[in-house]
Design an enzyme around this catalytic site. Structure first.
Site, PDB file in Angstrom:
ATOM      1  N   HIS A  55     -18.464 -22.068  24.353  1.00 23.53           N
ATOM      2  CA  HIS A  55     -17.295 -22.778  23.628  1.00 23.53           C
ATOM      3  C   HIS A  55     -16.849 -22.180  22.330  1.00 23.53           C
ATOM      4  O   HIS A  55     -17.247 -21.164  22.017  1.00 23.53           O
ATOM      5  CB  HIS A  55     -17.730 -24.121  23.809  1.00 23.53           C
ATOM      6  CG  HIS A  55     -18.849 -24.534  22.610  1.00 23.53           C
ATOM      7  ND1 HIS A  55     -20.197 -23.771  22.886  1.00 23.53           N
ATOM      8  CD2 HIS A  55     -19.093 -25.063  21.621  1.00 23.53           C
ATOM      9  CE1 HIS A  55     -20.912 -24.126  21.897  1.00 23.53           C
ATOM     10  NE2 HIS A  55     -20.350 -24.923  21.010  1.00 23.53           N
ATOM     11  N   HIS A  57     -16.826 -22.969  19.276  1.00 26.10           N
ATOM     12  CA  HIS A  57     -17.392 -23.107  17.833  1.00 26.10           C
ATOM     13  C   HIS A  57     -17.415 -21.952  17.380  1.00 26.10           C
ATOM     14  O   HIS A  57     -18.096 -21.017  17.782  1.00 26.10           O
ATOM     15  CB  HIS A  57     -18.567 -24.155  18.067  1.00 26.10           C
ATOM     16  CG  HIS A  57     -18.331 -25.636  17.904  1.00 26.10           C
ATOM     17  ND1 HIS A  57     -18.960 -26.469  18.305  1.00 26.10           N
ATOM     18  CD2 HIS A  57     -17.202 -26.217  17.696  1.00 26.10           C
ATOM     19  CE1 HIS A  57     -18.545 -27.612  18.435  1.00 26.10           C
ATOM     20  NE2 HIS A  57     -17.558 -27.691  17.887  1.00 26.10           N
ATOM     21  N   ASP A  59     -19.828 -20.784  15.075  1.00 26.06           N
ATOM     22  CA  ASP A  59     -21.198 -20.219  15.295  1.00 26.06           C
ATOM     23  C   ASP A  59     -21.594 -19.612  16.592  1.00 26.06           C
ATOM     24  O   ASP A  59     -22.556 -19.159  16.734  1.00 26.06           O
ATOM     25  CB  ASP A  59     -22.493 -20.992  14.802  1.00 26.06           C
ATOM     26  CG  ASP A  59     -22.415 -22.605  15.781  1.00 26.06           C
ATOM     27  OD1 ASP A  59     -21.391 -23.033  16.128  1.00 26.06           O
ATOM     28  OD2 ASP A  59     -23.723 -22.734  16.031  1.00 26.06           O
ATOM     29  N   HIS A  60     -20.522 -19.800  17.564  1.00 26.51           N
ATOM     30  CA  HIS A  60     -20.749 -19.088  18.895  1.00 26.51           C
ATOM     31  C   HIS A  60     -19.791 -17.860  19.136  1.00 26.51           C
ATOM     32  O   HIS A  60     -19.686 -17.153  19.945  1.00 26.51           O
ATOM     33  CB  HIS A  60     -20.412 -20.044  19.900  1.00 26.51           C
ATOM     34  CG  HIS A  60     -21.523 -21.371  19.834  1.00 26.51           C
ATOM     35  ND1 HIS A  60     -22.639 -21.326  20.875  1.00 26.51           N
ATOM     36  CD2 HIS A  60     -21.979 -22.197  18.868  1.00 26.51           C
ATOM     37  CE1 HIS A  60     -23.473 -22.423  20.394  1.00 26.51           C
ATOM     38  NE2 HIS A  60     -22.814 -22.863  19.082  1.00 26.51           N
ATOM     39  N   HIS A 111     -19.296 -32.021  24.418  1.00 24.39           N
ATOM     40  CA  HIS A 111     -19.403 -31.577  22.973  1.00 24.39           C
ATOM     41  C   HIS A 111     -17.995 -30.934  22.453  1.00 24.39           C
ATOM     42  O   HIS A 111     -18.017 -31.302  21.365  1.00 24.39           O
ATOM     43  CB  HIS A 111     -20.359 -30.588  23.253  1.00 24.39           C
ATOM     44  CG  HIS A 111     -20.813 -29.671  21.900  1.00 24.39           C
ATOM     45  ND1 HIS A 111     -21.325 -30.114  20.976  1.00 24.39           N
ATOM     46  CD2 HIS A 111     -20.554 -28.309  21.683  1.00 24.39           C
ATOM     47  CE1 HIS A 111     -21.578 -29.370  19.632  1.00 24.39           C
ATOM     48  NE2 HIS A 111     -21.168 -28.247  20.166  1.00 24.39           N
ATOM     49  N   ASP A 133     -24.157 -25.320  23.866  1.00 29.38           N
ATOM     50  CA  ASP A 133     -24.641 -26.656  23.081  1.00 29.38           C
ATOM     51  C   ASP A 133     -24.564 -28.147  24.029  1.00 29.38           C
ATOM     52  O   ASP A 133     -24.161 -28.944  23.473  1.00 29.38           O
ATOM     53  CB  ASP A 133     -23.763 -27.044  21.790  1.00 29.38           C
ATOM     54  CG  ASP A 133     -23.980 -25.670  20.870  1.00 29.38           C
ATOM     55  OD1 ASP A 133     -24.932 -25.135  20.981  1.00 29.38           O
ATOM     56  OD2 ASP A 133     -23.139 -25.862  19.966  1.00 29.38           O
ATOM     57  N   HIS A 171     -29.633 -23.270  20.519  1.00 28.44           N
ATOM     58  CA  HIS A 171     -30.285 -23.390  19.202  1.00 28.44           C
ATOM     59  C   HIS A 171     -31.711 -23.760  19.393  1.00 28.44           C
ATOM     60  O   HIS A 171     -32.134 -24.329  20.368  1.00 28.44           O
ATOM     61  CB  HIS A 171     -29.265 -24.749  18.633  1.00 28.44           C
ATOM     62  CG  HIS A 171     -28.011 -24.503  17.963  1.00 28.44           C
ATOM     63  ND1 HIS A 171     -27.775 -24.041  16.700  1.00 28.44           N
ATOM     64  CD2 HIS A 171     -26.882 -24.639  18.612  1.00 28.44           C
ATOM     65  CE1 HIS A 171     -26.525 -23.875  16.671  1.00 28.44           C
ATOM     66  NE2 HIS A 171     -25.789 -24.138  17.731  1.00 28.44           N
TER      67      HIS A 171
HETATM   68 ZN   LIG Z   1     -20.892 -26.134  19.456  1.00 30.64          ZN
END
Ligand SMILES: [Zn+2]
Length: 259
Positions: A55, A57, A59-60, A111, A133, A171
């Site tokens: 996805h 985001h 941090d990915h 999410h 996530d 995570h």
């Molecule tokens: Zn995420």
């Protein structure tokens, strides 16, 4: 044989590194940080062969440009034009061969709206789920872009996979998730055993991930919205609009958001 090992990034992200036993090609999942990946690959004598994205985001995905500058490799991910680096865009029901393994794509919005998961059955080892996530060890992602009904539907798709599936989430949130789970189900013996086991792993500075789907089904409150224990606890807390699974899920998610 597929080996899946973590590359820790930021404070609590895992960038999963996939290799076939003994081979040097590595595919990484959700690389938020290119430097963390390149350092780990170099240390392990591996070369980047591809990137999987679940996805959008940051941090990915934040490491994509750095990795592609290092080496041009395929990037498999969702049909979200905002992630410009994706070379192979995948939708639910698609199959894609990565490292010689057939992966099926499961759409799991909630999410984020673009979230997909990658699932593979591999001869001689448990099935592998890369779920970003969406499903966490002991919990689930916050519902940022979808709604509770959509997120519950996505989690149900994952819950229907084989019970021995190994769940690789992105995570290390497990102990906080399990503390919340214990507030929802204080009398769940499997949950208490898991807390003791996973706390031992954390005390030894080891990851609690992967978990297994069967463990999640027994201990993760977000997969247990039809259990009498969860329904009655939510009722006691005066949190649910009703006893139907979507209402119970929304109540559990809302409780966790402020826990
Ligand atoms: Zn995420």
């Amino acid at each position: 044989m597929l080996d899946v090992t973590p590359i820790p990034a930021f404070s609590d992200n895992y960038i999963w590194c996939l290799t076939r036993g003994g081979e040097t090609d590595a595919v990484v999942v959700d690389p938020g940080d290119a430097n963390a990946v390149l350092a780990a690959l170099s240390e392990r004598g591996l070369q980047l062969a591809g990137v999987i994205i679940t996805h959008h985001h940051f941090d990915h995905t934040g490491g994509l440009d750095g990795l592609l500058a290092h080496r041009q490799v395929p990037v498999w991910g969702p049909v979200n034009p905002a992630i410009t680096q994706i070379s192979e865009r995948l939708v639910g029901g698609d199959h894609v061969e990565i490292l010689g393994i057939d992966w099926s794509i499961i759409e799991v919005p909630g999410h984020t709206l673009d979230h997909i998961a990658f699932f593979a059955e591999i001869e001689g080892q448990p099935p592998c789920l890369l779920c970003g996530d969406t499903l966490f060890a002991g919990g689930c992602g916050r519902v940022f872009e979808g709604d509770p009904a959509m997120m519950l539907d996505s989690l149900r798709k994952l819950a229907a996979l084989p019970a021995d599936t190994q769940v690789f989430c992105a995570h290390e949130y497990t102990m906080a998730n399990l503390a919340f789970a214990a507030a929802v189900e204080p009398d769940n013996a499997a949950l208490q055993a898991r807390i003791a086991h996973d706390q031992g792993l954390r005390d030894a500075n080891r990851p609690t991930v992967p978990s297994t789907l069967s463990l999640e089904l027994d201990t993760n409150p977000f997969l247990r919205c039809e259990q009498a224990s969860v329904i009655s606890r939510i009722r006691e807390e005066n949190r649910a609009q009703g006893d139907d699974p979507v209402s119970v899920f929304a109540a559990v998610r809302g409780w966790k958001d402020n826990f």
